[in-house]
Enzyme design. Structure first.
Site, PDB file in Angstrom:
ATOM      1  N   CYS A   1      86.240 -56.376   5.552  1.00  0.00           N
ATOM      2  CA  CYS A   1      87.434 -55.744   6.121  1.00  0.00           C
ATOM      3  C   CYS A   1      86.959 -54.901   7.293  1.00  0.00           C
ATOM      4  CB  CYS A   1      88.163 -54.886   5.089  1.00  0.00           C
ATOM      5  SG  CYS A   1      89.558 -53.973   5.808  1.00  0.00           S
TER       6      CYS A   1
ATOM      7  N   CYS B   1      94.259 -56.087  11.100  1.00  0.00           N
ATOM      8  CA  CYS B   1      93.196 -56.748  10.337  1.00  0.00           C
ATOM      9  C   CYS B   1      92.048 -57.032  11.300  1.00  0.00           C
ATOM     10  CB  CYS B   1      93.710 -58.044   9.712  1.00  0.00           C
ATOM     11  SG  CYS B   1      92.448 -58.994   8.841  1.00  0.00           S
TER      12      CYS B   1
END
Length: 282
Positions: free
Chosen positions: A86, A227
């Site tokens: 992430c 993201c």
């Protein structure tokens, strides 16, 4: 050096820090001295804003496993799934470690490999996210397909590009991002049998010679405001399709922008902001 620390007393509970990267929110827990292995129910409770702190993911900092790293980072989705990467969480954890050590660089160990991170500004961090690949077995996919033209359709989305950067992505290019209801169409793609570990579903629009817009429907989290790994995947997919020819671009997401650079050996570096929210005790 900041007075913010991820150290704290365990006498009354376990300390945490709440941070966000482009409104992608994280609850960060330091488990370097006292192990922390929360059950799925606890993760759900902590990440639910109605019952806990609220966050898109619970991030646990553990002792380093690889030589040369400062810490190991575990990333736990709101459904309890542990994921490999992430980008926004990496920037936040990197900033905490940089502040704690008073240095300008740090290396974080993850399931996706070692990530080198550098301080760019007061609350801006660059992370070397790792090598991108379109090899079907590495993504992984359940069978061999042309990863530059994946034959999956859902509503207006078709002809996607499958990419991995430690975690799996599929990117669809459209003419107008605003016309796509990704929350309606992404779940069917995400759970398709082609993706044994499910997949992060991205939709991107080329808006300039060095600019993309992107939205991502993440595994275990749904639609996110930003993201980082998805921004890297969108850039790489656009290069593979010949839709863009710049190795350094800006990717705009609902909550803001990140800068992505992809080297000649397909390693992506992402630069973006971090924000400190508050600290407390679980």
């Amino acid at each position: 050096m900041s007075d913010i620390s991820i150290f704290g007393s365990l006498q009354s509970g376990r300390p945490f820090i709440k941070m966000h990267g482009l409104l992608n929110h994280f609850v960060v827990v330091d488990a370097r001295e006292a192990p922390y292995t929360p059950a799925t129910g606890e993760i759900v409770r902590i990440c639910d804003v109605r019952t806990g702190i609220g966050g898109d993911q619970l991030v646990v900092i553990e002792p380093p496993r690889a030589e040369g790293s400062s810490a190991f980072m575990r990333i736990l989705n709101v459904d309890g799934r542990e994921v490999e990467a992430c980008g926004n969480a990496t920037r936040c954890v990197a900033w905490l470690l940089l502040e704690e050590a008073g240095t300008d660089s740090v290396t974080i160990d993850t399931l996706a490999g070692l990530i080198d991170c550098h301080r760019i500004g007061p609350q801006e961090v660059a992370c070397t996210m790792g090598r991108l690949t379109m090899d079907w077995a590495a993504i992984p996919l359940s069978r061999e397909v042309d990863t530059c033209h994946v034959g999956i359709e859902a509503g207006p989305l078709s002809d996607g590009v499958a990419v991995a950067i430690g975690n799996p992505h599929i990117v669809f290019f459209v003419d107008d991002l605003d016309e796509i209801d990704i929350e309606l169409v992404a779940p069917a793609i995400q759970t398709d049998a082609l993706f044994p570990n499910q997949v992060n579903v991205g939709v991107a629009q080329v808006t300039g010679k060095a600019e993309l817009r992107s939205i991502v429907y993440e595994r275990g989290a749904g639609l996110t405001t930003a993201c980082g790994s998805g921004a890297c995947a969108a850039h790489f997919a656009a290069l593979a399709r010949g839709l863009i020819d710049r190795n350094e671009i800006t990717v705009s997401m609902p909550a803001g922008d990140v800068r992505i650079a992809i080297s000649d050996d397909d390693v992506a570096t992402m630069t973006g902001p971090v924000s400190y929210c508050f600290a407390g005790i679980l």
